[in-house]
Design an enzyme around this catalytic site. Structure first.
Site, PDB file in Angstrom:
ATOM      1  N   TYR A 101     -40.069  74.356 -33.216  1.00  0.00           N
ATOM      2  CA  TYR A 101     -39.454  73.124 -32.690  1.00  0.00           C
ATOM      3  C   TYR A 101     -39.264  73.241 -31.180  1.00  0.00           C
ATOM      4  CZ  TYR A 101     -36.715  68.973 -32.098  1.00  0.00           C
ATOM      5  OH  TYR A 101     -36.296  67.743 -31.686  1.00  0.00           O
ATOM      6  N   PHE A 153     -52.274  47.850 -14.479  1.00  0.00           N
ATOM      7  CA  PHE A 153     -52.741  48.166 -15.828  1.00  0.00           C
ATOM      8  C   PHE A 153     -51.693  47.631 -16.797  1.00  0.00           C
ATOM      9  CE2 PHE A 153     -53.378  50.494 -19.726  1.00  0.00           C
ATOM     10  CZ  PHE A 153     -54.692  50.141 -19.962  1.00  0.00           C
ATOM     11  N   THR A 154     -52.153  47.146 -17.948  1.00  0.00           N
ATOM     12  CA  THR A 154     -51.287  46.388 -18.862  1.00  0.00           C
ATOM     13  C   THR A 154     -49.976  47.111 -19.180  1.00  0.00           C
ATOM     14  OG1 THR A 154     -52.608  47.290 -20.670  1.00  0.00           O
ATOM     15  CG2 THR A 154     -53.155  45.072 -19.938  1.00  0.00           C
ATOM     16  N   ASP A 244     -51.236  57.408 -11.389  1.00  0.00           N
ATOM     17  CA  ASP A 244     -51.741  57.267 -12.759  1.00  0.00           C
ATOM     18  C   ASP A 244     -53.037  58.070 -12.806  1.00  0.00           C
ATOM     19  OD1 ASP A 244     -52.988  56.605 -15.103  1.00  0.00           O
ATOM     20  OD2 ASP A 244     -52.374  54.511 -15.072  1.00  0.00           O
ATOM     21  N   LYS A 287     -57.875  60.337 -22.401  1.00  0.00           N
ATOM     22  CA  LYS A 287     -59.115  59.983 -21.694  1.00  0.00           C
ATOM     23  C   LYS A 287     -59.754  61.249 -21.130  1.00  0.00           C
ATOM     24  CE  LYS A 287     -56.809  55.876 -21.784  1.00  0.00           C
ATOM     25  NZ  LYS A 287     -55.484  55.749 -22.444  1.00  0.00           N
ATOM     26  N   ARG A 411     -61.114  42.130 -21.399  1.00  0.00           N
ATOM     27  CA  ARG A 411     -60.245  42.466 -20.276  1.00  0.00           C
ATOM     28  C   ARG A 411     -60.251  41.250 -19.343  1.00  0.00           C
ATOM     29  NH1 ARG A 411     -56.939  46.885 -21.137  1.00  0.00           N
ATOM     30  NH2 ARG A 411     -56.475  45.189 -22.541  1.00  0.00           N
ATOM     31  N   PHE A 478     -52.985  40.720 -26.278  1.00  0.00           N
ATOM     32  CA  PHE A 478     -54.389  40.984 -26.605  1.00  0.00           C
ATOM     33  C   PHE A 478     -54.557  41.841 -27.846  1.00  0.00           C
ATOM     34  CE2 PHE A 478     -53.913  45.225 -24.913  1.00  0.00           C
ATOM     35  CZ  PHE A 478     -52.963  45.062 -23.916  1.00  0.00           C
TER      36      PHE A 478
HETATM   37  C1  P71 Z   1     -57.797  51.958 -22.498  1.00  0.00           C
HETATM   38  C2  P71 Z   1     -56.423  52.430 -22.634  1.00  0.00           C
HETATM   39  C3  P71 Z   1     -55.710  52.280 -23.940  1.00  0.00           C
HETATM   40  C4  P71 Z   1     -55.232  50.883 -24.011  1.00  0.00           C
HETATM   41  C5  P71 Z   1     -53.994  50.555 -23.518  1.00  0.00           C
HETATM   42  C6  P71 Z   1     -53.580  49.237 -23.512  1.00  0.00           C
HETATM   43  C7  P71 Z   1     -54.425  48.255 -24.000  1.00  0.00           C
HETATM   44  C8  P71 Z   1     -55.643  48.595 -24.506  1.00  0.00           C
HETATM   45  C9  P71 Z   1     -56.050  49.897 -24.515  1.00  0.00           C
HETATM   46  C10 P71 Z   1     -54.638  53.328 -21.358  1.00  0.00           C
HETATM   47  C11 P71 Z   1     -54.121  53.616 -20.080  1.00  0.00           C
HETATM   48  C12 P71 Z   1     -54.952  53.550 -18.912  1.00  0.00           C
HETATM   49  C13 P71 Z   1     -54.407  53.748 -17.669  1.00  0.00           C
HETATM   50  C14 P71 Z   1     -55.233  53.664 -16.447  1.00  0.00           C
HETATM   51  C15 P71 Z   1     -52.272  54.110 -18.655  1.00  0.00           C
HETATM   52  C16 P71 Z   1     -52.759  53.916 -19.909  1.00  0.00           C
HETATM   53  C17 P71 Z   1     -51.825  54.009 -21.059  1.00  0.00           C
HETATM   54  N1  P71 Z   1     -55.851  52.861 -21.518  1.00  0.00           N
HETATM   55  N2  P71 Z   1     -53.088  54.019 -17.561  1.00  0.00           N
HETATM   56  O1  P71 Z   1     -58.307  51.934 -21.363  1.00  0.00           O
HETATM   57  O2  P71 Z   1     -56.260  53.288 -18.998  1.00  0.00           O
HETATM   58  O3  P71 Z   1     -52.036  55.193 -21.747  1.00  0.00           O
HETATM   59  O4  P71 Z   1     -52.799  54.408 -23.984  1.00  0.00           O
HETATM   60  O5  P71 Z   1     -52.070  56.764 -23.605  1.00  0.00           O
HETATM   61  O6  P71 Z   1     -50.409  54.949 -23.624  1.00  0.00           O
HETATM   62  O7  P71 Z   1     -58.403  51.632 -23.514  1.00  0.00           O
HETATM   63  P1  P71 Z   1     -51.818  55.327 -23.344  1.00  0.00           P
END
Ligand code: P71
Length: 486
Positions: A101, A153-154, A244, A287, A411, A478
């Site tokens: 843990y 970013f969203t 980021d 990623k 997007r 979305f």
């Molecule tokens: C991507 C994602 C995943 C995603 C997130 C929201 C809507 C659709 C798909 C996530 C990112 C990203 C950047 C630059 C932070 C996050 C969040 N991307 N910054 O591209 O690209 O990270 O998903 O691990 O929470 O499909 P998280």
């Protein structure tokens, strides 16, 4: 004439040496193949669907590719997030999970790797990127603050807003133009940053939010020079830079390829240099780091670290696991090291560029120059007869699935949501469909299938009308919105 194939240490590529012995001439021809630095050990069968099947499936999903079942998808280009293939080393790392843990061995391994490759002083693990965004936003942002950044970013923007802040886009204008061939579309326009500082005052800016490779702009890199300029300007006012770093190694590769003075530096060195120009970072390790789940907050400031470590136990888990299993942290530590290898990046980005070039050659409108993690179809130019309130990108993604079972992601206006004050749709300049390439998963033949399918839909584009939204969730719409064809 004698042909020899030899590895060229200078360029790190295989080359043909042609020896013309009679005339005593040696010619070296560098091959520009992006071929993978690995071979395949295990395969996962995928479903080859029929048109009839896909018609049913996409209708049931409300024409939203997020709502499709994975089993109904042939080539899944929804995202590169958590979908990459782990190496045998990473899988071995899973077996080395220390599931204590508190104080798991894997946490300390991860910490060592982050110190070495990214240079940040403190690590707070989180379950994924948005967990880190939540914590840093809650700690650093107060009501009425503004957050300048290189395109939203969203999830990042939503966490900033939920903490009482307002995001202000300060990216270069070229980023909003799909046809601009500018190589560093992720750059900040420093005049715009200066204007935000002059308008609101430095004390209203808790930090500047800088992404390396800007996702929503098409996976576009920021230059090292621009990072240095941002550092210099923010330092003048004592403003922090939060990074980021979700796809930082991909950005480093683009700097190596295209920025003067970096051709002889390794991706690892450039990655470290980028991080060193910032005060802290949020990371979605799903990623670059090629794990299925995981992320972290990294920060140099001792006081912010103290608060973050306090907060992580409320929302994520103890500060030595933050929502991850020990085995996840081990796989991440290994994945980070793999992510900054030059050979890996050459193949990763090379594959994306290969697909992009095919579409460019066919005349399909895409965001140029091709970025690092996917191809972004320009839906406005693809379907000029479909107005933005009829969701051209959403429509195009659905049509692509119908044609071939390839799943892409909208997007555009659906992702951009509504204006908080007026309740109207935000109409972003970029209305895109993202074909996102997971790392080490698909082959060149898969890329050919994708290109052929996009070309087929493009050839039939005049028969495509837009859609209307029939269900709209309140947050990040979305993900779950539903549509009907017009
Ligand atoms: C991507 C994602 C995943 C995603 C997130 C929201 C809507 C659709 C798909 C996530 C990112 C990203 C950047 C630059 C932070 C996050 C969040 N991307 N910054 O591209 O690209 O990270 O998903 O691990 O929470 O499909 P998280």
């Amino acid at each position: 004439m004698i042909w020899i194939i030899k590895f060229d240490d200078l360029t790190g590529q295989f080359c043909n040496i042609i020896l013309d012995v009679k005339n005593n001439i040696m010619t070296k021809v560098i091959k520009h193949s992006w071929a993978e630095p690995y071979k395949i050990k295990m395969v996962e069968p995928v479903f080859m669907s029929t048109l009839e099947h896909r018609k049913e499936a996409i209708k049931e999903a409300g024409y939203n590719t997020f709502l499709l079942k994975s089993k109904d998808v042939y080539i899944d280009l929804l995202t590169d997030s958590g979908t990459s293939a782990m190496s045998d080393r990473q899988w071995a790392g899973l077996m080395m999970g220390d599931e204590a843990y508190a104080g798991s061995r894997n946490f300390y391994n991860l910490e060592d790797v982050i110190h070495e490759y990214y240079g940040y002083k403190h690590l707070v693990p989180t379950h994924q990127g948005r967990g880190a965004e939540h914590i840093i936003s809650q700690i650093m942002i107060k009501d009425g603050d503004v957050l300048p950044g290189n395109m939203y970013f969203t999830t990042t923007k939503l966490h900033q807003e939920m903490a009482g802040g307002k995001f202000i886009d300060i990216i270069v204008d070229e980023a909003h133009d799909p046809d601009s061939l500018f190589l560093f579309k992720g750059n900040v326009n420093l005049d715009k940053l200066q204007e935000v500082i002059d308008t609101y005052g430095a004390d209203k800016i808790p930090y500047v939010s800088i992404a390396t490779t800007v996702n929503m702009a098409g996976g576009q890199p920021i230059s090292m020079q621009n990072m240095k300029d941002i550092r210099a300007l923010t330092a003048k006012y004592g403003i922090k830079v939060i990074h980021d770093m979700t796809r930082v190694a991909e950005n480093a590769f683009m700097i190596q390829q295209n920025e003067e003075g970096y051709a002889d530096k390794t991706v690892a060195e450039i990655t470290r240099e980028l991080c060193d120009l910032t005060d802290g970072a949020t990371m979605s390790a799903k990623k670059d780091a090629m794990v299925n789940i995981g992320g972290f907050l990294a920060i140099n400031d001792d006081d912010i670290f103290d608060e973050a470590r306090n907060m992580v136990v409320i929302f994520e888990g103890l500060h030595t696991y933050g929502g991850m299993a020990g085995r996840d942290m081990e796989a991440m530590a290994i994945g980070i090291v793999e992510s900054v290898q030059d050979d890996h990046m050459r193949a990763r980005v090379g594959q994306v560029q290969y697909l992009g070039q095919q579409l460019i050659d066919f005349g399909v409108p895409i965001v140029k120059p091709v970025g690092t993690h996917g191809i972004f179809l320009d839906a406005k130019a693809f379907l000029p007869h479909v107005s933005q309130d009829k969701f051209p990108a959403q429509t195009l993604a659905a049509e692509l699935y119908l044609d071939s079972g390839v799943r892409a992601m909208e997007r555009g206006v659906v992702s951009a949501g509504r204006n908080k004050e007026t309740g109207e749709h935000n109409y972003p300049k970029l209305e895109l469909v993202r074909l996102t390439i997971p790392r080490r998963v698909y082959t060149q033949a898969h890329m050919d299938v994708v290109a052929e399918s996009v070309e087929t839909v493009f050839a039939n584009r005049e028969n495509i009308n837009g859609m209307k939204m029939v269900y709209e969730p309140k947050y990040l719409r979305f993900f779950q919105a539903k549509f009907e064809k017009l």
